[in-house]
Design a protein around this motif. Structure first.
Motif, PDB file in Angstrom:
ATOM      1  N   ASN A  32     -41.777  -3.666 -12.452  1.00  0.00           N
ATOM      2  CA  ASN A  32     -40.860  -3.812 -11.320  1.00  0.00           C
ATOM      3  C   ASN A  32     -41.576  -3.521 -10.005  1.00  0.00           C
ATOM      4  OD1 ASN A  32     -38.408  -4.282 -10.189  1.00  0.00           O
ATOM      5  ND2 ASN A  32     -37.722  -2.169 -10.365  1.00  0.00           N
ATOM      6  N   THR A  33     -42.339  -2.420  -9.978  1.00  0.00           N
ATOM      7  CA  THR A  33     -43.088  -2.074  -8.771  1.00  0.00           C
ATOM      8  C   THR A  33     -44.098  -3.163  -8.434  1.00  0.00           C
ATOM      9  OG1 THR A  33     -42.888   0.191  -9.515  1.00  0.00           O
ATOM     10  CG2 THR A  33     -44.374  -0.213  -7.697  1.00  0.00           C
ATOM     11  N   PHE A  34     -44.768  -3.695  -9.467  1.00  0.00           N
ATOM     12  CA  PHE A  34     -45.789  -4.713  -9.225  1.00  0.00           C
ATOM     13  C   PHE A  34     -45.169  -5.989  -8.663  1.00  0.00           C
ATOM     14  CE2 PHE A  34     -48.924  -2.866 -12.481  1.00  0.00           C
ATOM     15  CZ  PHE A  34     -49.335  -1.955 -11.536  1.00  0.00           C
ATOM     16  N   ILE A  35     -44.007  -6.362  -9.207  1.00  0.00           N
ATOM     17  CA  ILE A  35     -43.365  -7.577  -8.701  1.00  0.00           C
ATOM     18  C   ILE A  35     -43.001  -7.386  -7.233  1.00  0.00           C
ATOM     19  CG2 ILE A  35     -41.286  -8.989  -8.867  1.00  0.00           C
ATOM     20  CD1 ILE A  35     -41.414  -8.715 -11.861  1.00  0.00           C
ATOM     21  N   GLY A  36     -42.439  -6.195  -6.932  1.00  0.00           N
ATOM     22  CA  GLY A  36     -42.095  -5.904  -5.545  1.00  0.00           C
ATOM     23  C   GLY A  36     -43.325  -5.933  -4.659  1.00  0.00           C
ATOM     24  N   LEU A  37     -44.411  -5.352  -5.170  1.00  0.00           N
ATOM     25  CA  LEU A  37     -45.657  -5.300  -4.408  1.00  0.00           C
ATOM     26  C   LEU A  37     -46.172  -6.707  -4.111  1.00  0.00           C
ATOM     27  CD1 LEU A  37     -48.401  -4.011  -3.496  1.00  0.00           C
ATOM     28  CD2 LEU A  37     -49.057  -4.127  -5.873  1.00  0.00           C
TER      29      LEU A  37
ATOM     30  N   TYR B 273     -50.290  20.155  -4.826  1.00  0.00           N
ATOM     31  CA  TYR B 273     -49.667  19.953  -3.519  1.00  0.00           C
ATOM     32  C   TYR B 273     -50.326  18.832  -2.743  1.00  0.00           C
ATOM     33  CZ  TYR B 273     -46.657  23.785  -4.563  1.00  0.00           C
ATOM     34  OH  TYR B 273     -45.710  24.558  -5.173  1.00  0.00           O
ATOM     35  N   SER B 274     -51.632  18.605  -2.964  1.00  0.00           N
ATOM     36  CA  SER B 274     -52.192  17.449  -2.248  1.00  0.00           C
ATOM     37  C   SER B 274     -51.596  16.167  -2.806  1.00  0.00           C
ATOM     38  CB  SER B 274     -53.725  17.435  -2.296  1.00  0.00           C
ATOM     39  OG  SER B 274     -54.178  17.786  -3.559  1.00  0.00           O
ATOM     40  N   SER B 275     -51.360  16.156  -4.124  1.00  0.00           N
ATOM     41  CA  SER B 275     -50.746  14.956  -4.700  1.00  0.00           C
ATOM     42  C   SER B 275     -49.325  14.756  -4.186  1.00  0.00           C
ATOM     43  CB  SER B 275     -50.757  15.063  -6.223  1.00  0.00           C
ATOM     44  OG  SER B 275     -49.859  14.153  -6.771  1.00  0.00           O
ATOM     45  N   VAL B 276     -48.557  15.866  -4.156  1.00  0.00           N
ATOM     46  CA  VAL B 276     -47.169  15.760  -3.680  1.00  0.00           C
ATOM     47  C   VAL B 276     -47.150  15.265  -2.239  1.00  0.00           C
ATOM     48  CG1 VAL B 276     -45.108  17.071  -3.086  1.00  0.00           C
ATOM     49  CG2 VAL B 276     -46.269  17.510  -5.240  1.00  0.00           C
ATOM     50  N   THR B 277     -48.034  15.850  -1.409  1.00  0.00           N
ATOM     51  CA  THR B 277     -48.057  15.441   0.003  1.00  0.00           C
ATOM     52  C   THR B 277     -48.396  13.962   0.112  1.00  0.00           C
ATOM     53  OG1 THR B 277     -49.017  17.594   0.355  1.00  0.00           O
ATOM     54  CG2 THR B 277     -48.939  16.120   2.247  1.00  0.00           C
ATOM     55  N   PHE B 278     -49.428  13.545  -0.598  1.00  0.00           N
ATOM     56  CA  PHE B 278     -49.843  12.134  -0.534  1.00  0.00           C
ATOM     57  C   PHE B 278     -48.687  11.221  -0.900  1.00  0.00           C
ATOM     58  CE2 PHE B 278     -51.494   8.288  -2.447  1.00  0.00           C
ATOM     59  CZ  PHE B 278     -52.463   7.897  -1.536  1.00  0.00           C
ATOM     60  N   ILE B 279     -48.062  11.515  -2.055  1.00  0.00           N
ATOM     61  CA  ILE B 279     -46.989  10.630  -2.532  1.00  0.00           C
ATOM     62  C   ILE B 279     -45.842  10.589  -1.535  1.00  0.00           C
ATOM     63  CG2 ILE B 279     -45.240  10.328  -4.320  1.00  0.00           C
ATOM     64  CD1 ILE B 279     -47.254  11.435  -6.310  1.00  0.00           C
ATOM     65  N   GLU B 280     -45.425  11.772  -1.072  1.00  0.00           N
ATOM     66  CA  GLU B 280     -44.236  11.798  -0.219  1.00  0.00           C
ATOM     67  C   GLU B 280     -44.515  11.158   1.142  1.00  0.00           C
ATOM     68  OE1 GLU B 280     -41.461  12.352  -1.371  1.00  0.00           O
ATOM     69  OE2 GLU B 280     -41.929  13.368  -3.243  1.00  0.00           O
TER      70      GLU B 280
ATOM     71  N   ALA C 197     -48.366   5.287  -4.844  1.00  0.00           N
ATOM     72  CA  ALA C 197     -47.382   6.365  -4.698  1.00  0.00           C
ATOM     73  C   ALA C 197     -46.126   6.049  -5.512  1.00  0.00           C
ATOM     74  CB  ALA C 197     -47.027   6.540  -3.228  1.00  0.00           C
ATOM     75  N   TYR C 198     -45.721   4.785  -5.479  1.00  0.00           N
ATOM     76  CA  TYR C 198     -44.549   4.399  -6.270  1.00  0.00           C
ATOM     77  C   TYR C 198     -44.837   4.472  -7.765  1.00  0.00           C
ATOM     78  CZ  TYR C 198     -41.564   2.984  -2.473  1.00  0.00           C
ATOM     79  OH  TYR C 198     -40.738   3.003  -1.385  1.00  0.00           O
ATOM     80  N   ILE C 199     -46.026   3.950  -8.142  1.00  0.00           N
ATOM     81  CA  ILE C 199     -46.405   3.969  -9.561  1.00  0.00           C
ATOM     82  C   ILE C 199     -46.436   5.409 -10.071  1.00  0.00           C
ATOM     83  CG2 ILE C 199     -48.326   3.514 -11.145  1.00  0.00           C
ATOM     84  CD1 ILE C 199     -46.996   1.010 -10.482  1.00  0.00           C
ATOM     85  N   ALA C 200     -46.974   6.316  -9.222  1.00  0.00           N
ATOM     86  CA  ALA C 200     -47.067   7.712  -9.626  1.00  0.00           C
ATOM     87  C   ALA C 200     -45.691   8.265  -9.970  1.00  0.00           C
ATOM     88  CB  ALA C 200     -47.702   8.529  -8.507  1.00  0.00           C
TER      89      ALA C 200
ATOM     90  N   ILE D 272     -55.820  -4.172   1.840  1.00  0.00           N
ATOM     91  CA  ILE D 272     -55.810  -3.908   0.396  1.00  0.00           C
ATOM     92  C   ILE D 272     -55.719  -2.406   0.151  1.00  0.00           C
ATOM     93  CG2 ILE D 272     -57.226  -3.996  -1.690  1.00  0.00           C
ATOM     94  CD1 ILE D 272     -58.218  -6.702  -0.786  1.00  0.00           C
ATOM     95  N   ILE D 273     -56.476  -1.631   0.935  1.00  0.00           N
ATOM     96  CA  ILE D 273     -56.450  -0.177   0.747  1.00  0.00           C
ATOM     97  C   ILE D 273     -55.049   0.372   1.013  1.00  0.00           C
ATOM     98  CG2 ILE D 273     -57.291   1.997   1.687  1.00  0.00           C
ATOM     99  CD1 ILE D 273     -59.953   0.566   2.214  1.00  0.00           C
ATOM    100  N   MET D 274     -54.437  -0.060   2.112  1.00  0.00           N
ATOM    101  CA  MET D 274     -53.105   0.445   2.447  1.00  0.00           C
ATOM    102  C   MET D 274     -52.080   0.055   1.383  1.00  0.00           C
ATOM    103  SD  MET D 274     -52.836   2.368   4.912  1.00  0.00           S
ATOM    104  CE  MET D 274     -53.749   2.963   6.315  1.00  0.00           C
ATOM    105  N   VAL D 275     -52.107  -1.215   0.965  1.00  0.00           N
ATOM    106  CA  VAL D 275     -51.141  -1.662  -0.034  1.00  0.00           C
ATOM    107  C   VAL D 275     -51.360  -0.919  -1.344  1.00  0.00           C
ATOM    108  CG1 VAL D 275     -50.326  -3.662  -1.327  1.00  0.00           C
ATOM    109  CG2 VAL D 275     -50.881  -3.906   1.059  1.00  0.00           C
ATOM    110  N   THR D 276     -52.635  -0.656  -1.684  1.00  0.00           N
ATOM    111  CA  THR D 276     -52.927   0.089  -2.908  1.00  0.00           C
ATOM    112  C   THR D 276     -52.350   1.500  -2.828  1.00  0.00           C
ATOM    113  OG1 THR D 276     -54.958  -1.144  -3.148  1.00  0.00           O
ATOM    114  CG2 THR D 276     -54.754   0.871  -4.419  1.00  0.00           C
TER     115      THR D 276
END
Lengths: 435, 339
Positions: free
Chosen positions: A364-369, A263-270, A314-317, A305-309
């Protein structure tokens, strides 16, 4: 009876005739591909007209471009001498005058070799990861790259990156020697806790102690001096490199049976994924400033950098979760039946297949990033677009738009297109099903 | 790992918090550099040149304060801020002062808890139209399409002006000045409205500036000035009186060329002497050296010199002094006496 009597039998082959004009070469190709029906013919002609209009407008503009001038007014004067108005030719002289800012920002010009070298080292370190044909020993270099690149970019004492890197050694030692003694669960916790304790309480004093004992340092450059493509690359590449492992961990955590982890992972991602990146950037820039005590100097580039990471992890996950979900259940069961423990089965059986499936999504995610890094212009960092406005803010170049945008677009295209090509290469190489 | 960086930063921050924030002057001295918030680039006011050195009218203000406090006009760390980030940067202590052509308004002064230390440029919202339109007054703009930056005070001023004059207009919303410039030149709007200084700078970049006129009506008051945080009055005084010193210097004829000579010994004019520290204790009252104003003036010249080098009539921007002339010459630029 000789064959010569058979006068009606041909004695030799006729020479081959040319096919009719309409059935060969360029005419045949054109008839089949461009004018196979009247509607195709119309569309072809319409397209030709459009292409002609675009080229006839753009070509003179590009061909008459001015490459040597010190200001837009000078550019216009040169064009006027050739009898052209200001739209008659591009003024690419702005690139000659300011390319170094578009590429390096306000980095000290005598130190340009440092970011350039950092990029070379980064690519060298990336090579064994990207291309499996290279010797595996090169992976040691890969592990060192982040610290060397950090030192080259920011400079300062060499002992800071060294003492931070030692934290990973602490973690590794804990894995190697403590886990067999204290058991897996306690060992896993120690692997994370010991390095963190080390970073919090030992790394700083150690670095300053070593720095005063053996001062090895190069000129320190503040991150405010970073700009242009260098800033995009620093933010984009660090976020790419950091978010992949973080994303994998998050994806695995989301599938975990342990509720707290799950649930911590789900919360973080969402939470991260549910809020636009620009809001996270403003959070990094503005809100953190209110939470942190006044006078704190927590580097803005580092915050970004931290925020973008976080955002891209979250998208990569989620991309990797798709890969994990696509694996047949038999693969997990097979791994279990071999008696592999969780990490072994993930490392040897599940992840290699799941990651392979996810490659297009990940890239795809990396290009967008990478392209999203231009958003930092809104928090006052000088990304290529920010530099372009700053260049326009001088009286010399106020009014130059397309030339700068074309250059920036081209550079981004090269970077993103290469990433896309690599992903295709990797997919082909890893294709297992149909050969 | 990243968590630990944040925690580490928090720990360090916690330790540093006690020392910071009390006296900005001591912080600046300890740092050896003045952190000055500027725009990310505005023609004539602040922009980095080809070597990355910041130049401009607002930049000159930062350099003068740095020279007065630290004795070195180059000891400035320019922090580029956007319209959204400028106030937080100042409130959070990221910058010591903001010289970012910011309009002095009631709510910014009172509600946001800042202290405007004076006005270094009296601006106001104006209109630019193509000469071919044949318009000589903004009141003739009935039914015109107007390019206007959204979410700014200019948008509200525009609505007020047209309603007060009982004429109608059609807004063409734009995001940035660059966009406005392009749309206006492409003829998507009859007129473009923003601060008059911005219009002049924009017009300077046109191929034929003479084909465009800036209409005489100025429909709003935009006094721009440097600002500091509430709560450190000593620091506010330093910034305020540095600006006043530049203004007074122009009034008294002290320029960057003759300031060294005038400061060498007491002159016949007691106010010049007090300003330049050859008489009285004004520097010490501010907590600065006696020759603080000499250094500030030597940094980029007095107010008039700063104006002329960066935005004056001899620059491509070509702004007339207008309201920004000395009070002795019919303008509003007026400094309280140095006494």
């Amino acid at each position: 009876m000789s064959t010569t009597d058979l006068s009606y039998v041909r004695t030799e082959m006729l020479p081959q005739q040319e096919p009719p004009l309409a059935e060969k070469g360029v005419f045949k190709w054109m008839r089949e591909n461009l004018f196979s029906s009247w509607i195709n013919g119309l569309l072809t002609i319409a397209s030709l007209v459009v292409i002609y209009v675009v080229i006839s407008t753009l070509a003179p503009w590009l061909l008459n471009s001015v490459w040597d001038a010190n200001s837009l007014t000078e550019c216009r004067d040169i064009l006027a001498e050739q009898g052209l108005d200001s739209h008659g030719g591009a003024c690419f002289a702005v690139l000659g005058d300011r390319w170094h800012q578009l590429v390096f920002g306000y980095y000290p010009s005598e130190l340009y070799w440092r970011p350039a070298l950092a990029l070379v080292i980064f690519l060298a370190g990336l090579a064994p990861v990207l291309f499996t044909g290279l010797p595996r020993k090169m992976l040691i270099l890969t592990a060192l790259v982040p610290f060397v690149a950090f030192w080259l970019l920011w400079g300062g004492s060499i002992w800071l990156p060294v003492s931070v890197a030692l934290g990973f050694v602490v973690g590794f030692l804990a894995l190697k020697f403590l886990t067999p003694i204290v058991g897996t669960l306690a060992g896993t916790i120690l692997i994370f806790v010991l390095p963190i304790l080390y970073w919090l309480f030992v790394a700083g004093p150690l670095a300053s102690g070593l720095a005063s004992a053996v001062p090895i340092e190069i000129q320190f450059v503040e991150s405010r001096a970073f700009g242009g493509f260098m800033l995009s690359a620093v933010i984009g590449l660090s976020a790419i490199v950091l978010s992949l492992p973080l994303g994998i961990l998050l994806a695995l955590a989301r599938q975990s049976n342990l509720p707290i982890i799950k649930y911590s992972s789900v919360t973080f991602i969402e939470v991260i994924r549910g809020i636009p990146l620009i809001v996270w950037l403003f959070t990094a820039q503005l809100l953190l400033n209110y939470f942190l005590p006044p006078g704190t100097n927590f580097d803005l580039t580092l915050r970004v950098i931290i925020m973008v990471t976080f955002f891209s992890s979250a998208y990569i996950a989620e991309v990797i979760r798709g890969g994990l979900a696509a694996l047949p259940k038999g693969q997990y069961e097979g791994a279990d039946s071999l008696g592999l423990n969780y990490w072994q089965s993930m490392q040897l059986i599940v992840l290699p297949q799941a990651l392979k499936i996810s490659i297009p999504g990940i890239v795809n995610t990396f290009i967008g990033l990478f392209k999203d890094t231009t958003l930092v212009v809104f928090i006052g960092l000088f990304d290529p677009l920010g530099i372009a406005s700053a260049v326009r803010a001088t009286t010399d170049w106020n009014g130059v738009y397309w030339e700068l945008f074309i250059f920036i677009g081209l550079m981004f295209f090269i970077a993103c297109f290469s990433m896309g090509r690599y992903s295709l290469f990797l997919e082909k190489k890893l294709q297992r099903e149909h050969r | 790992m990243k968590k630990s960086v944040i925690l580490g930063a928090l720990t360090v921050a916690g330790l540093a918090a006690g020392a910071a924030s009390a006296a900005t002057l001591d912080d600046v001295r300890a740092r050896g550099k003045l952190n000055c918030g500027v725009t990310t680039g505005l023609t004539g006011f602040a922009a980095p040149d080809a070597n990355g050195v910041w130049e401009g009218f607002d930049v000159g203000m930062c350099r003068a304060v740095a020279a007065a406090v630290l004795g070195d006009a180059t000891a400035v760390e320019f922090v580029p801020t956007t319209g959204q980030t400028r106030f937080t940067a100042l409130a959070s202590g990221e910058v010591d002062m903001l010289a970012r052509n910011t309009t002095w308004t009631f709510s910014r002064d009172v509600d946001l808890k800042f202290e405007f230390t004076g006005v270094n440029y009296y601006d106001g919202q104006g209109f630019i139209v193509p000469r071919s339109l044949g318009v000589s007054s903004a009141k003739d703009l009935d039914g015109a399409t107007v390019c206007i930056q959204t979410g700014t005070t200019t948008e509200l001023n525009l609505a007020d002006f047209f309603r007060a004059n009982n004429i109608s207009y059609e807004p063409v919303p734009i995001e940035t000045n660059a966009e406005g410039q392009q749309l206006y030149l492409a003829g998507s709007c009859d007129t473009y409205t923003t601060d008059a200084s911005g219009l002049a700078a924009t017009r300077a970049t046109f191929e034929n500036p003479g084909d465009h006129v800036i209409l005489p009506e100025i429909i709003s008051k935009e006094p721009l000035g440097p600002l500091v945080r509430h709560g450190d009055n000593e620091w506010g005084d330093i910034v305020r009186w540095t600006l006043n010193a530049l203004v007074t210097a122009e009034e008294l004829g002290v320029t960057s060329a003759n300031v060294a000579e005038l400061a060498a010994g007491p002159t016949g004019n007691p106010e010049v002497n007090r300003l330049l520290g050859t008489e009285g204790e004004l520097g010490a009252m501010l907590g600065l050296e006696a020759d603080w104003a000499v250094k500030a003036i030597a940094a980029g010249g007095n107010y008039g010199e700063l104006f002329e080098t960066n935005i004056g009539e001899n620059t491509p921007i070509g702004l007339a002094r207008g309201l920004n002339a000395q009070w002795t010459e019919g303008g509003l630029i007026y400094s309280p006496p140095f006494r």
